[in-house]
Design a protein around this motif. Sequence first.
Motif, PDB file in Angstrom:
ATOM      1  N   LEU A 215       0.829  -1.202   0.000  1.00  0.00           N
ATOM      2  CA  LEU A 215       0.000   0.000   0.000  1.00  0.00           C
ATOM      3  C   LEU A 215       0.865   1.255   0.000  1.00  0.00           C
ATOM      4  N   ARG A 216       1.927   1.249   0.768  1.00  0.00           N
ATOM      5  CA  ARG A 216       2.827   2.402   0.791  1.00  0.00           C
ATOM      6  C   ARG A 216       3.527   2.580  -0.551  1.00  0.00           C
ATOM      7  N   GLN A 217       3.901   1.478  -1.174  1.00  0.00           N
ATOM      8  CA  GLN A 217       4.531   1.559  -2.490  1.00  0.00           C
ATOM      9  C   GLN A 217       3.569   2.077  -3.546  1.00  0.00           C
ATOM     10  N   ASP A 218       2.276   1.884  -3.309  1.00  0.00           N
ATOM     11  CA  ASP A 218       1.246   2.356  -4.251  1.00  0.00           C
ATOM     12  C   ASP A 218       0.758   3.771  -3.933  1.00  0.00           C
ATOM     13  N   GLY A 219       1.370   4.397  -2.938  1.00  0.00           N
ATOM     14  CA  GLY A 219       0.974   5.763  -2.604  1.00  0.00           C
ATOM     15  C   GLY A 219      -0.181   5.863  -1.632  1.00  0.00           C
ATOM     16  N   GLY A 220      -0.517   4.760  -0.977  1.00  0.00           N
ATOM     17  CA  GLY A 220      -1.594   4.770   0.014  1.00  0.00           C
ATOM     18  C   GLY A 220      -2.969   4.640  -0.604  1.00  0.00           C
ATOM     19  N   ASN A 221      -3.977   4.878   0.196  1.00  0.00           N
ATOM     20  CA  ASN A 221      -5.366   4.825  -0.266  1.00  0.00           C
ATOM     21  C   ASN A 221      -5.628   5.943  -1.281  1.00  0.00           C
ATOM     22  N   HIS A 222      -6.400   5.621  -2.302  1.00  0.00           N
ATOM     23  CA  HIS A 222      -6.785   6.627  -3.296  1.00  0.00           C
ATOM     24  C   HIS A 222      -8.308   6.737  -3.322  1.00  0.00           C
ATOM     25  N   ILE A 223      -8.796   7.955  -3.212  1.00  0.00           N
ATOM     26  CA  ILE A 223     -10.234   8.154  -3.035  1.00  0.00           C
ATOM     27  C   ILE A 223     -11.052   7.777  -4.263  1.00  0.00           C
ATOM     28  N   ASP A 224     -10.415   7.678  -5.423  1.00  0.00           N
ATOM     29  CA  ASP A 224     -11.161   7.274  -6.623  1.00  0.00           C
ATOM     30  C   ASP A 224     -11.310   5.754  -6.723  1.00  0.00           C
ATOM     31  N   ARG A 225     -10.471   5.030  -5.976  1.00  0.00           N
ATOM     32  CA  ARG A 225     -10.566   3.560  -5.912  1.00  0.00           C
ATOM     33  C   ARG A 225     -10.109   3.114  -4.519  1.00  0.00           C
ATOM     34  N   PRO A 226     -10.893   3.409  -3.505  1.00  0.00           N
ATOM     35  CA  PRO A 226     -10.456   3.220  -2.120  1.00  0.00           C
ATOM     36  C   PRO A 226     -10.191   1.774  -1.718  1.00  0.00           C
ATOM     37  N   VAL A 227      -9.086   1.596  -1.025  1.00  0.00           N
ATOM     38  CA  VAL A 227      -8.750   0.314  -0.404  1.00  0.00           C
ATOM     39  C   VAL A 227      -9.359   0.266   0.996  1.00  0.00           C
ATOM     40  N   CYS A 228      -9.405   1.422   1.649  1.00  0.00           N
ATOM     41  CA  CYS A 228      -9.865   1.489   3.031  1.00  0.00           C
ATOM     42  C   CYS A 228     -11.348   1.160   3.160  1.00  0.00           C
ATOM     43  N   LYS A 229     -11.653   0.237   4.077  1.00  0.00           N
ATOM     44  CA  LYS A 229     -13.035  -0.132   4.417  1.00  0.00           C
ATOM     45  C   LYS A 229     -13.242   0.069   5.920  1.00  0.00           C
ATOM     46  N   ALA A 230     -12.684   1.170   6.435  1.00  0.00           N
ATOM     47  CA  ALA A 230     -12.670   1.402   7.880  1.00  0.00           C
ATOM     48  C   ALA A 230     -14.054   1.336   8.499  1.00  0.00           C
ATOM     49  N   GLY A 231     -15.024   1.993   7.887  1.00  0.00           N
ATOM     50  CA  GLY A 231     -16.354   2.059   8.485  1.00  0.00           C
ATOM     51  C   GLY A 231     -17.090   0.743   8.515  1.00  0.00           C
ATOM     52  N   SER A 232     -16.936  -0.048   7.468  1.00  0.00           N
ATOM     53  CA  SER A 232     -17.698  -1.294   7.364  1.00  0.00           C
ATOM     54  C   SER A 232     -16.991  -2.486   7.997  1.00  0.00           C
ATOM     55  N   THR A 233     -15.704  -2.361   8.288  1.00  0.00           N
ATOM     56  CA  THR A 233     -14.977  -3.466   8.921  1.00  0.00           C
ATOM     57  C   THR A 233     -14.703  -3.224  10.393  1.00  0.00           C
ATOM     58  N   THR A 234     -14.666  -1.955  10.810  1.00  0.00           N
ATOM     59  CA  THR A 234     -14.199  -1.609  12.146  1.00  0.00           C
ATOM     60  C   THR A 234     -15.140  -0.630  12.828  1.00  0.00           C
ATOM     61  N   LEU A 235     -15.592  -0.992  14.017  1.00  0.00           N
ATOM     62  CA  LEU A 235     -16.354  -0.060  14.845  1.00  0.00           C
ATOM     63  C   LEU A 235     -15.402   0.581  15.840  1.00  0.00           C
ATOM     64  N   VAL A 236     -15.481   1.886  15.957  1.00  0.00           N
ATOM     65  CA  VAL A 236     -14.661   2.617  16.918  1.00  0.00           C
ATOM     66  C   VAL A 236     -15.582   3.197  17.977  1.00  0.00           C
ATOM     67  N   ILE A 237     -15.355   2.795  19.231  1.00  0.00           N
ATOM     68  CA  ILE A 237     -16.180   3.273  20.342  1.00  0.00           C
ATOM     69  C   ILE A 237     -15.313   4.111  21.272  1.00  0.00           C
ATOM     70  N   SER A 238     -15.777   5.289  21.595  1.00  0.00           N
ATOM     71  CA  SER A 238     -15.028   6.230  22.431  1.00  0.00           C
ATOM     72  C   SER A 238     -15.292   5.973  23.913  1.00  0.00           C
TER      73      SER A 238
END
Length: 326
Positions: A215-238
């Motif tokens: 991912l770092r070699q690819d320049g990280g997440n790109h908003i036009d083709r996102p790799v990140c699925k933070a919301g649907s895979t991970t719940l964050v509770i404060s």
Amino acid sequence: MRLRKKPVLCNYYVTYRCNARCGFCDIWERPSPYVTLENAQRNFEGLKRLGVKIIDFTGGEPLLHRQLPELLEMAQNLGFITTVTTNGLLYPKQAEKLQGKIDMLHLSLDSPNKAEHDKSRGVACYDFVMESIKIAKTLGERPDILFTVFEHNVEQIKEVYHKVCLPNDLLLILNPVFDYNNVDTGLQLSPQSLKALKQWSKKKYVYLNEGFIALRQDGGNHIDRPVCKAGSTTLVISPDNKLVLPCYHLGLEEVPINGDLYNVYRSEKVQKLIALEGRLPECEGCVINCYMQPSFAVELNKYWWKALPSTLKYNYLKGTWKAMFR
């Protein structure tokens, strides 16, 4: 192709308070209450209904929560895999109470040099990490050494591996540093350092998710083709019992849970926020490990294949797959 639609992980911030002052972290700067057992029990039941498998009890310093053993036991009784990362300052005193309650215990160590490690953490905790290793072993625990990799300490991996991990039969987790908010984490990892990390990932008792490197070699997440699925895979509770969306580090919105996590998560408001995962302007170039790891696990793509060998290796060496049948 999406392999799993249900969330996998909960990052449960039991408190933002911390007894260290790490220069590469700003969580400890936030005022914070402590999670209550009552709210936690209700949330655990909601997490179970949503399909979550792993709860990472995090902070701040999670061992500052005096009822952490009870929280861990409650989670394990519901079948969750538990994980805790600590700076080691409080572990020697609490080790017996925590015994058997943490499936994945990580001790943070960023340098084999006492002075350097203590300076990076803003408090003298190196000796406590060494003591924690000894105590954990006497209790039949097998903690991991979590080594946050910066450009300036790549060459120190070898010494930590040979002097700390191998003699104690401990797994070394290499955690590439990432930028977020306005926190100064130093220089980005160079191509040479990324290559060195990839070579280290092949060593016995070393864990590194190669998806992080790709991912770092690819320049990280790109908003036009996102790799990140933070919301649907991970719940964050404060700590104040709110759902943080789309992730802690971006934290655009906090939604009160009010004792009904299951329905709050499934609400139209939250689902609309989840749909923006990886697509917000701030998401461009993101490589935050704690959200990318579960993201790699649910989408069949090149990062899934890159992550697979290290995932199998860790579960084999640690036997954490057995907790799935608890």
